[in-house]
Scaffold this active site. Structure first.
Site, short mmCIF file in Angstrom:
data_model
loop_
_atom_site.label_atom_id
_atom_site.label_comp_id
_atom_site.label_asym_id
_atom_site.label_seq_id
_atom_site.Cartn_x
_atom_site.Cartn_y
_atom_site.Cartn_z
N ASN A 1 -6.86 -0.72 1.29
CA ASN A 1 -5.72 -1.64 1.24
C ASN A 1 -5.30 -1.94 -0.19
O ASN A 1 -4.12 -1.92 -0.54
CB ASN A 1 -6.07 -2.96 1.94
CG ASN A 1 -6.31 -2.80 3.42
OD1 ASN A 1 -5.85 -1.85 4.04
ND2 ASN A 1 -7.03 -3.75 4.01
N ILE B 1 -10.87 2.65 9.76
CA ILE B 1 -9.92 2.61 10.87
C ILE B 1 -10.05 1.23 11.50
O ILE B 1 -11.13 0.83 11.94
CB ILE B 1 -10.22 3.70 11.93
CG1 ILE B 1 -10.08 5.09 11.29
CG2 ILE B 1 -9.31 3.55 13.14
CD1 ILE B 1 -10.53 6.23 12.19
N GLU C 1 -17.65 -2.93 -0.25
CA GLU C 1 -17.70 -2.30 1.08
C GLU C 1 -18.19 -0.86 1.04
O GLU C 1 -18.14 -0.17 2.04
CB GLU C 1 -16.32 -2.35 1.75
CG GLU C 1 -15.98 -3.70 2.33
CD GLU C 1 -14.74 -3.66 3.21
OE1 GLU C 1 -14.55 -4.62 3.97
OE2 GLU C 1 -13.95 -2.69 3.13
N ASN D 1 -12.64 -15.11 -3.52
CA ASN D 1 -12.05 -16.28 -2.88
C ASN D 1 -13.01 -17.46 -3.02
O ASN D 1 -14.10 -17.31 -3.58
CB ASN D 1 -11.67 -16.00 -1.42
CG ASN D 1 -12.88 -15.67 -0.54
OD1 ASN D 1 -14.00 -16.09 -0.79
ND2 ASN D 1 -12.63 -14.90 0.52
N SER E 1 1.67 -3.72 6.46
CA SER E 1 2.11 -5.04 5.98
C SER E 1 2.29 -5.09 4.47
O SER E 1 2.88 -6.03 3.95
CB SER E 1 1.10 -6.11 6.39
OG SER E 1 -0.11 -5.98 5.68
N GLY F 1 -3.14 -21.46 -3.10
CA GLY F 1 -2.77 -20.64 -4.24
C GLY F 1 -3.96 -19.97 -4.89
O GLY F 1 -4.82 -19.41 -4.21
N ARG G 1 3.69 -10.01 8.05
CA ARG G 1 3.75 -8.75 8.77
C ARG G 1 2.42 -8.45 9.45
O ARG G 1 1.38 -8.95 9.03
CB ARG G 1 4.10 -7.61 7.81
CG ARG G 1 5.45 -7.78 7.11
CD ARG G 1 5.65 -6.74 6.02
NE ARG G 1 6.98 -6.86 5.42
CZ ARG G 1 7.40 -6.11 4.40
NH1 ARG G 1 6.58 -5.21 3.86
NH2 ARG G 1 8.62 -6.28 3.92
N THR H 1 -4.78 -10.46 7.49
CA THR H 1 -5.85 -9.47 7.32
C THR H 1 -5.86 -8.82 5.93
O THR H 1 -6.89 -8.76 5.28
CB THR H 1 -5.73 -8.36 8.39
OG1 THR H 1 -5.83 -8.95 9.68
CG2 THR H 1 -6.83 -7.32 8.22
N ASP I 1 -6.45 -8.26 -0.16
CA ASP I 1 -6.48 -6.91 -0.73
C ASP I 1 -5.15 -6.57 -1.40
O ASP I 1 -5.12 -5.93 -2.45
CB ASP I 1 -6.79 -5.88 0.36
CG ASP I 1 -8.06 -6.20 1.11
OD1 ASP I 1 -8.96 -6.81 0.50
OD2 ASP I 1 -8.15 -5.85 2.30
#
Length: 356
Positions: free
Chosen positions: A44, A13, A139, A184, A339, A232, A333, A280, A284
């Site tokens: 996500n 959440i 996670e 990343n 989003s 990119g 978004r 955010t 994902d």
């Protein structure tokens, strides 16, 4: 053969606070806006894969406070039969700051995500087999055993090892069993720094590609994708290809061979800086769309049947491109789940280069 995707997913959440800038140590800052959203890196990515048209099932755990999140996951098209509701543990939570430029800072409380165990993976993978995909992040608990069990079932594995722990390799993590790593640039560096024999290539124009090449050779991974934010992404894939976006590391005159490392460079989607609202769930979304699109391409490839060696550079390039356009929409978004675009929006953006 229909490639299925099972996602070992963190489910959170999200408490999102919009702030003028990311709060500094010792600073008290008023938020201009607050939202409560469903989120979690795994959740996500699962939503993204489902909205991309993938056949997605989610394995995860929540508290009673997160039943509404499970319902949202189901409404996205994912199968939620293997999400367990715990009586005595709260759902994972994330405190997210989003600044005026759309950049974010996140604090996680793992909650029920840290109750996933070996038995949960065993039950889940009983329904899957050769060529199906396992999608997972860092996670949740149970990641290492899930990778080992998935490999024993003949599944393909896409691992986004985020957040990246400083001691990731000290516990003998099964990176060598993973087909595709997605990281990343920060996560790539953190991983590379855990090995004395990896050159960090500081100051090199080809830094991330060269570091990724060392990792792919070290573990025998089929492909590594490095997402680079506004720069990119770059993907390294085993086997040669003649695609115009691709180059081969090393001797450019060398004849293509099965073991060559092909480099694929991908620019960002055409998004203007002023269109960015919230980054955010961008990474994902990229992971979920990439996984679903790669599985779709394998479904239609005659050489894919029963073969883990069918991840071609051309497939990876297209999946990277499609995922790039999906995450491009996401950053315009607000929120996580809200989003993430659905497939026809991405297809329209991909074709017209105009935001839907």
């Amino acid at each position: 053969m229909q490639r299925k995707i099972v996602s070992l997913a963190s489910i959170n959440i999200d408490e999102v606070y919009h702030v003028p800038h990311i709060v500094k140590p010792g600073e008290t800052l008023s938020s201009t806006h607050r939202q409560q959203n469903a989120g979690g890196k795994g959740a996500n990515a699962s939503v993204a894969a489902a909205r991309a048209g993938g056949h997605v099932s989610i394995v995860g755990k929540i508290g009673k406070d997160g039943i509404w999140v499970r319902d949202l996951l189901a409404s996205s098209g994912a199968n939620t039969d293997q999400i367990t509701v715990l009586d005595d543990t709260a759902t994972g939570h994330a405190i997210i700051q989003v600044d005026k430029n759309g950049e974010n800072s996140i604090v996680l409380f793992p909650g029920a995500n840290y109750q996933i165990n070996e038995e949960d993976a065993r039950r889940a993978f009983a329904q899957y087999g050769t060529g199906d995909w396992l999608l997972l992040t860092n996670e949740t608990t149970g990641v290492d055993e899930a990778i080992r069990q998935a490999r024993s079932c003949g599944m393909q594995i896409l691992w986004n090892p985020a957040p990246m722990p400083a001691d990731m390799m000290s516990a003998n993590r099964p990176v060598d069993l993973v087909d595709i790593l997605v990281v990343n640039e920060t996560e790539l560096l953190h991983l590379a720094q855990q090995f004395d024999n990896i050159d960090l290539c500081e100051g090199s124009d080809e830094r991330y590609a060269k570091i990724a090449q060392q990792i792919i050779e070290l573990f025998g991974t089929h492909a590594i994708i490095v997402t680079l934010g506004s720069e990119g992404s770059v993907g390294l894939v085993r086997r040669a290809s003649t695609n115009s976006h691709e180059v081969r590391l090393g001797n450019q005159d060398k004849s293509p061979s099965k073991d060559e490392i092909v480099v694929i460079r991908m620019k960002c989607a055409p998004i203007k800086k002023e269109q960015i609202q919230d980054t955010t769930a961008a990474g994902d979304t990229w992971v979920g769309y990439f996984a679903a699109e790669l599985a779709r391409l394998q479904n239609g490839s005659p050489e894919s049947v029963g073969s883990l060696a069918s991840i071609t550079p051309a497939m990876v390039e297209h999946a990277m491109s499609f995922a790039t356009y999906a995450s491009g929409i996401t950053v315009t978004r607000l929120g996580a789940f809200p989003s993430i675009p659905i497939r026809h929006e991405v297809e329209a953006f991909f074709k017209s280069k105009e935001l839907p």
